[in-house]
Enzyme design. Structure first.
Site, PDB file in Angstrom:
ATOM      1  N   ARG A  75       0.916  -1.375   0.151  1.00  0.00           N
ATOM      2  CA  ARG A  75       0.274   0.471  -0.049  1.00  0.00           C
ATOM      3  C   ARG A  75       1.109   1.644  -0.167  1.00  0.00           C
ATOM      4  O   ARG A  75       2.044   1.329   0.810  1.00  0.00           O
ATOM      5  CB  ARG A  75      -1.205  -0.118   1.029  1.00  0.00           C
ATOM      6  CG  ARG A  75      -1.947  -1.479   0.976  1.00  0.00           C
ATOM      7  CD  ARG A  75      -2.978  -0.841   2.151  1.00  0.00           C
ATOM      8  NE  ARG A  75      -4.116  -2.050   2.632  1.00  0.00           N
ATOM      9  CZ  ARG A  75      -5.315  -1.789   1.484  1.00  0.00           C
ATOM     10  NH1 ARG A  75      -5.191  -0.811   0.401  1.00  0.00           N
ATOM     11  NH2 ARG A  75      -5.538  -2.593   1.690  1.00  0.00           N
ATOM     12  N   ASP A 137     -14.463  -5.887  -3.032  1.00  0.00           N
ATOM     13  CA  ASP A 137     -14.545  -4.072  -2.580  1.00  0.00           C
ATOM     14  C   ASP A 137     -15.593  -3.726  -3.633  1.00  0.00           C
ATOM     15  O   ASP A 137     -17.123  -3.525  -3.332  1.00  0.00           O
ATOM     16  CB  ASP A 137     -14.678  -3.315  -1.852  1.00  0.00           C
ATOM     17  CG  ASP A 137     -13.181  -2.990  -0.854  1.00  0.00           C
ATOM     18  OD1 ASP A 137     -13.572  -4.633  -0.149  1.00  0.00           O
ATOM     19  OD2 ASP A 137     -12.653  -2.987  -0.506  1.00  0.00           O
ATOM     20  N   ARG A 287     -10.066 -12.724   0.465  1.00  0.00           N
ATOM     21  CA  ARG A 287      -9.399 -12.453   0.017  1.00  0.00           C
ATOM     22  C   ARG A 287      -7.938 -13.506  -1.301  1.00  0.00           C
ATOM     23  O   ARG A 287      -7.255 -13.439  -2.458  1.00  0.00           O
ATOM     24  CB  ARG A 287      -7.969 -11.296   0.025  1.00  0.00           C
ATOM     25  CG  ARG A 287      -8.967  -9.949   0.084  1.00  0.00           C
ATOM     26  CD  ARG A 287      -8.449  -8.144   0.066  1.00  0.00           C
ATOM     27  NE  ARG A 287      -6.326  -8.316   0.757  1.00  0.00           N
ATOM     28  CZ  ARG A 287      -6.280  -7.044   1.333  1.00  0.00           C
ATOM     29  NH1 ARG A 287      -7.209  -6.529   1.715  1.00  0.00           N
ATOM     30  NH2 ARG A 287      -4.970  -7.525   1.701  1.00  0.00           N
TER      31      ARG A 287
HETATM   32  O1  F6P Z   1      -9.594  -3.196  -0.473  1.00  0.00           O
HETATM   33  C1  F6P Z   1      -9.652  -4.692  -0.230  1.00  0.00           C
HETATM   34  C2  F6P Z   1      -9.813  -4.775   1.363  1.00  0.00           C
HETATM   35  O2  F6P Z   1      -9.555  -6.401   2.044  1.00  0.00           O
HETATM   36  C3  F6P Z   1     -10.868  -3.713   2.255  1.00  0.00           C
HETATM   37  O3  F6P Z   1     -12.241  -4.901   1.700  1.00  0.00           O
HETATM   38  C4  F6P Z   1     -10.720  -3.915   3.389  1.00  0.00           C
HETATM   39  O4  F6P Z   1     -10.995  -2.728   4.096  1.00  0.00           O
HETATM   40  C5  F6P Z   1      -8.719  -4.042   3.358  1.00  0.00           C
HETATM   41  O5  F6P Z   1      -9.215  -4.284   2.215  1.00  0.00           O
HETATM   42  C6  F6P Z   1      -8.268  -4.449   4.542  1.00  0.00           C
HETATM   43  O6  F6P Z   1      -6.784  -4.105   4.444  1.00  0.00           O
HETATM   44  P1  F6P Z   1      -5.340  -4.236   5.077  1.00  0.00           P
HETATM   45  O7  F6P Z   1      -5.254  -6.183   4.071  1.00  0.00           O
HETATM   46  O8  F6P Z   1      -4.952  -3.047   4.192  1.00  0.00           O
HETATM   47  O9  F6P Z   1      -5.618  -4.564   6.272  1.00  0.00           O
END
Ligand code: F6P
Length: 360
Positions: A75, A137, A287
């Site tokens: 990110r 999402d 995911r």
């Molecule tokens: O954008 C995808 C997502 O899985 C969202 O649904 C969730 O809020 C976020 O990413 C979680 O992010 P991370 O993997 O940085 O915890």
């Protein structure tokens, strides 16, 4: 014809990233004499710090069914892109330098909303970019569907299905908390597919009294259990009235007491009804794993659509799907916009018609 492309995957991963990259590379290699593909490590980080490797078509073989991303991801918040890194490096200048050093014809960028904003920034800076919409999402404006979404819907639905059997044995209230960040698409679809009794999404703020009434109504009708599909971004009617700053403060206070919104709702239900409530959070499993068949087809179409756009030298676009057709959407029209569920959405309407409560 010789073509040199760069490729990166940025932001949270999802299923079908590899399937999409495969579609791009196979689509191009069948149309040009020579193709050079540079894969950047861990999203924009690789582009900023010049971390990349040359890939061959062999790297894209056998990855249709493989979840995750062969390039890695990270990110890199859009709002920090114009700020120098810890060592004072100008990130935008560094990305442009890598692009020009490799003499790329185009950069193919797979990612969600934030990723798309940076792709648009690079377009404004004069680079040839193509954005491919990934996210579980399904919140990217301008495309009806993102790849990853349907695979996540299947996983979240499976989670609700599994809860159904245990919920009916024990006669409890169960909450399944579903991802989606600020948008309720994933919860709405998994909730309907899994036969949830109550669905709470950010776009339709809930009244906890109405939620408890819906549970009580079920109990009175002889139902032994109630299942709630709650979006991680679900918000109560009172909280929806707060300013952004006040709501942020509210979330910080809540985090000291509860891990997430579902635990707060569970405590409120128990307090108001005396019922036993359990919370299940499938989290990042949503995911993970292989892309479902729908996503494999969508990714192949989006990948091939990107290849076509590159061959036409049409850049600065997202390759989306609108009314079932692959479409090139100019980044300036979609970047920075969020696609939310409309409370008038037909799926919401159908769910209400069959008696699912949204707590509103
Ligand atoms: O954008 C995808 C997502 O899985 C969202 O649904 C969730 O809020 C976020 O990413 C979680 O992010 P991370 O993997 O940085 O915890």
């Amino acid at each position: 014809m010789m073509l040199r492309i760069g490729m990166l995957t940025s932001g949270g991963d999802c299923q079908a990233l590899n399937a999409t990259m495969r579609g791009v590379v196979k689509g191009l290699s069948n149309s040009v004499d020579e193709l050079e593909v540079y894969g950047f490590d861990d999203g924009y980080k690789g582009l900023i710090y010049g971390k990349y490797r040359m890939l061959t078509s062999r790297d894209f073989s056998g990855i249709l069914t493989q979840g995750g991303t062969i390039l890695g991801t990270s990110r890199q918040p859009f709002k920090l892109m114009r700020e120098p890194d810890a060592k004072g490096l100008d990130k935008v200048a560094a990305m442009k330098q890598t692009y020009y050093k490799l003499c790329l014809d185009c950069l193919v960028i797979l990612g969600g909303n934030g990723t798309q904003k940076t792709a648009n920034l690079l377009r404004e800076e004069g680079l040839n970019v193509i954005h491919l919409p990934k996210t579980i999402d399904n919140d990217i404006f301008g495309t009806d569907m993102t790849f990853g979404f349907q695979s996540a819907v299947n996983i979240a639905t499976d989670a609700i299905d599994c809860i159904h059997t245990t919920a009916s044995s024990h006669g409890r209230v169960f909450i399944v908390e579903i991802m989606g960040h600020k948008v309720g698409s994933l919860t709405l679809h998994a909730g309907v597919a899994g036969g949830a009794d109550i669905i709470l999404i950010p776009e339709i703020p809930y009244d906890i009294k109405k939620v408890v009434s819906a549970i009580n109504r079920r109990s009175k009708a002889g139902k032994r259990f109630t299942i709630l599909a709650v979006a991680e971004g679900a918000i109560s009617k009172e909280d929806a009235q707060l300013s952004k700053k006040e709501y942020k403060a509210k979330l910080a206070a809540r985090a000291k007491k509860y891990p997430s919104v579902s635990y707060e709702i569970a405590a409120q239900i128990t307090e108001m009804s005396g019922m036993e409530v359990r919370v299940t959070v499938p989290g990042h499993t949503q995911r993970g794993g292989s892309p479902c068949a729908y996503d494999r087809v969508l990714s192949t179409r989006i990948g091939a659509g990107a290849a076509e756009s590159i061959l036409d030298q049409e850049y600065g676009v997202m390759i989306g799907i609108v009314d079932g057709k692959i479409k090139r959407i100019p980044l300036e029209e979609c970047a920075g916009k969020l696609k939310m569920v409309s409370p008038k959405d037909q799926t919401v309407k159908a769910a209400k018609q069959i008696g699912i409560s949204f707590g509103d």
